[in-house]
Enzyme design. Structure first.
Site, PDB file in Angstrom:
ATOM      1  N   ASN A  36       0.822  -1.217   0.000  1.00  0.00           N
ATOM      2  CA  ASN A  36       0.000   0.000   0.000  1.00  0.00           C
ATOM      3  C   ASN A  36       0.851   1.260   0.000  1.00  0.00           C
ATOM      4  OD1 ASN A  36      -1.740  -2.196   1.027  1.00  0.00           O
ATOM      5  ND2 ASN A  36      -3.230  -0.564   1.246  1.00  0.00           N
ATOM      6  N   GLU A  86      -3.075  -0.162  -4.295  1.00  0.00           N
ATOM      7  CA  GLU A  86      -2.427  -1.392  -3.819  1.00  0.00           C
ATOM      8  C   GLU A  86      -1.730  -2.095  -4.967  1.00  0.00           C
ATOM      9  OE1 GLU A  86      -4.810  -4.135  -1.553  1.00  0.00           O
ATOM     10  OE2 GLU A  86      -6.341  -2.598  -1.344  1.00  0.00           O
TER      11      GLU A  86
HETATM   12  P1  ADP Z   1      -1.199  -5.022   4.072  1.00  0.00           P
HETATM   13  O1  ADP Z   1      -2.667  -5.104   4.343  1.00  0.00           O
HETATM   14  O2  ADP Z   1      -0.425  -4.458   5.232  1.00  0.00           O
HETATM   15  O3  ADP Z   1      -0.933  -4.303   2.780  1.00  0.00           O
HETATM   16  P2  ADP Z   1      -0.797  -7.541   2.751  1.00  0.00           P
HETATM   17  O4  ADP Z   1      -1.325  -8.827   3.339  1.00  0.00           O
HETATM   18  O5  ADP Z   1      -1.497  -6.951   1.584  1.00  0.00           O
HETATM   19  O6  ADP Z   1      -0.693  -6.523   3.937  1.00  0.00           O
HETATM   20  O7  ADP Z   1       0.706  -7.799   2.391  1.00  0.00           O
HETATM   21  C1  ADP Z   1       1.414  -6.761   1.778  1.00  0.00           C
HETATM   22  C2  ADP Z   1       2.848  -6.725   2.224  1.00  0.00           C
HETATM   23  O8  ADP Z   1       3.513  -7.914   1.802  1.00  0.00           O
HETATM   24  C3  ADP Z   1       3.565  -5.590   1.527  1.00  0.00           C
HETATM   25  O9  ADP Z   1       3.461  -4.378   2.210  1.00  0.00           O
HETATM   26  C4  ADP Z   1       4.988  -6.083   1.515  1.00  0.00           C
HETATM   27  O10 ADP Z   1       5.589  -5.709   2.726  1.00  0.00           O
HETATM   28  C5  ADP Z   1       4.860  -7.615   1.461  1.00  0.00           C
HETATM   29  N1  ADP Z   1       5.133  -8.224   0.147  1.00  0.00           N
HETATM   30  C6  ADP Z   1       5.951  -9.303  -0.032  1.00  0.00           C
HETATM   31  N2  ADP Z   1       5.998  -9.669  -1.323  1.00  0.00           N
HETATM   32  C7  ADP Z   1       5.202  -8.807  -2.012  1.00  0.00           C
HETATM   33  C8  ADP Z   1       4.852  -8.690  -3.408  1.00  0.00           C
HETATM   34  N3  ADP Z   1       5.324  -9.543  -4.320  1.00  0.00           N
HETATM   35  N4  ADP Z   1       4.013  -7.679  -3.768  1.00  0.00           N
HETATM   36  C9  ADP Z   1       3.517  -6.837  -2.834  1.00  0.00           C
HETATM   37  N5  ADP Z   1       3.814  -6.900  -1.507  1.00  0.00           N
HETATM   38  C10 ADP Z   1       4.640  -7.872  -1.079  1.00  0.00           C
HETATM   39  N1  RBF Z   2     -11.123  -5.535  -4.560  1.00  0.00           N
HETATM   40  C1  RBF Z   2     -12.441  -5.480  -4.864  1.00  0.00           C
HETATM   41  O1  RBF Z   2     -13.263  -5.288  -3.993  1.00  0.00           O
HETATM   42  N2  RBF Z   2     -12.858  -5.606  -6.177  1.00  0.00           N
HETATM   43  C2  RBF Z   2     -11.996  -5.844  -7.198  1.00  0.00           C
HETATM   44  O2  RBF Z   2     -12.419  -5.948  -8.357  1.00  0.00           O
HETATM   45  C3  RBF Z   2     -10.599  -5.953  -6.881  1.00  0.00           C
HETATM   46  N3  RBF Z   2      -9.680  -6.205  -7.856  1.00  0.00           N
HETATM   47  C4  RBF Z   2      -8.351  -6.289  -7.533  1.00  0.00           C
HETATM   48  C5  RBF Z   2      -7.418  -6.541  -8.532  1.00  0.00           C
HETATM   49  C6  RBF Z   2      -6.057  -6.623  -8.235  1.00  0.00           C
HETATM   50  C7  RBF Z   2      -5.078  -6.906  -9.337  1.00  0.00           C
HETATM   51  C8  RBF Z   2      -5.610  -6.457  -6.899  1.00  0.00           C
HETATM   52  C9  RBF Z   2      -4.163  -6.528  -6.543  1.00  0.00           C
HETATM   53  C10 RBF Z   2      -6.541  -6.196  -5.897  1.00  0.00           C
HETATM   54  C11 RBF Z   2      -7.913  -6.110  -6.193  1.00  0.00           C
HETATM   55  N4  RBF Z   2      -8.863  -5.860  -5.215  1.00  0.00           N
HETATM   56  C12 RBF Z   2     -10.201  -5.785  -5.531  1.00  0.00           C
HETATM   57  C13 RBF Z   2      -8.425  -5.473  -3.878  1.00  0.00           C
HETATM   58  C14 RBF Z   2      -8.440  -6.560  -2.866  1.00  0.00           C
HETATM   59  O3  RBF Z   2      -9.714  -6.615  -2.314  1.00  0.00           O
HETATM   60  C15 RBF Z   2      -7.385  -6.129  -1.865  1.00  0.00           C
HETATM   61  O4  RBF Z   2      -6.125  -6.408  -2.373  1.00  0.00           O
HETATM   62  C16 RBF Z   2      -7.593  -6.727  -0.540  1.00  0.00           C
HETATM   63  O5  RBF Z   2      -8.725  -6.138   0.015  1.00  0.00           O
HETATM   64  C17 RBF Z   2      -6.413  -6.494   0.368  1.00  0.00           C
HETATM   65  O6  RBF Z   2      -6.311  -5.171   0.743  1.00  0.00           O
HETATM   66 MG    MG Z   3      -2.107  -4.815   1.057  1.00  0.00          MG
END
Ligand code: ADP
Ligand code: RBF
Ligand code: MG
Length: 192
Positions: A36, A86
């Site tokens: 993020n 994200e």
């Molecule tokens: P958050 O809700 O805190 O964003 P996520 O479950 O989405 O947590 O995990 C995201 C975290 O995972 C990133 O902030 C990063 O630290 C780590 N991470 C490891 N590999 C990747 C990747 N390939 N792409 C994105 N984030 C990654």
């Molecule tokens: N969240 C949604 O609610 N609707 C979507 O169509 C959606 N598409 C996504 C597509 C991609 C490529 C990624 C990386 C995320 C998407 N998400 C979507 C967000 C997803 O819900 C989010 O990554 C999780 O909530 C974790 O924060």
């Molecule tokens: Mg995340």
């Protein structure tokens, strides 16, 4: 009314900032970690770039450039209150990247953000986005952006993309990068 043509005319778009903590749902629930951006970077996004799902390239701490998919929006499935950007990088890091500098070049639009009936349907949609991005990012035109100077410079970056957008990055302030986007002669000042 959505006007994706207008959005596309603002691409590619370059952005950078330090990775912040999200809701911890990406990797745990979906098996797809998403890094993020801080709110300031989200606020700096030109208003013409619509919410939706995008593809492009990304780097961590000025390291290797990898393909990425990005969700810009409100995550309707999770009823988020704040807009987020994200990035899921198509590379296995095997570690947390919080606090690292994430640079992205957003190149193209894949689809609108949608609500889904189940978590499985959301995951399937994201898997399809990844497949589409993998292919699209192999085109010679897109590969040029993988080698863009934006990814090569580690401090001050001034870059012009083929649409005449200019992105200036003046170092890092509070972990963020200042950026200005110039579009067809119109000066859009973005606050940090
Ligand atoms: P958050 O809700 O805190 O964003 P996520 O479950 O989405 O947590 O995990 C995201 C975290 O995972 C990133 O902030 C990063 O630290 C780590 N991470 C490891 N590999 C990747 C990747 N390939 N792409 C994105 N984030 C990654
Ligand atoms: N969240 C949604 O609610 N609707 C979507 O169509 C959606 N598409 C996504 C597509 C991609 C490529 C990624 C990386 C995320 C998407 N998400 C979507 C967000 C997803 O819900 C989010 O990554 C999780 O909530 C974790 O924060
Ligand atoms: Mg995340």
């Amino acid at each position: 009314m959505r006007n994706i043509n207008n959005t596309v005319s603002f691409l590619p778009h370059f952005a950078a900032g330090k990775i912040t903590q999200g809701f911890g749902r990406g990797s745990k629930e979906l098996g797809i970690p998403t890094a993020n951006f801080p709110v300031e970077v989200v606020q700096n996004l030109p208003k013409e770039i619509d919410i939706g799902i995008y593809y492009g390239y990304a780097s961590i701490d000025n390291g290797d450039v990898h393909k990425m998919v990005m969700s810009i929006g409100w995550n309707p499935y999770y009823h988020n209150k704040h807009k987020s950007m994200e990035t899921h990088i198509l590379h296995k890091y095997g570690r947390d990247l919080y606090g690292s500098l994430l640079k992205v070049c957003i190149i193209g639009y894949l689809r609108p953000e949608k609500n889904f009936d189940s978590l499985e349907a959301l995951i399937a949609a994201i898997r399809k986005d990844i497949e589409d991005a993998e292919q699209l990012l192999e085109s010679p035109e897109n590969l040029k952006l993988k080698n863009h100077e934006f990814f090569q410079n580690s401090d001050n970056v001034i870059s012009n993309d083929q649409n005449g957008h200019k992105t200036e990055m003046n170092g890092h302030k509070n972990g963020l990068c200042e950026s200005e986007t110039h579009h067809n002669g119109t000066h859009v000042k973005e606050n940090n």
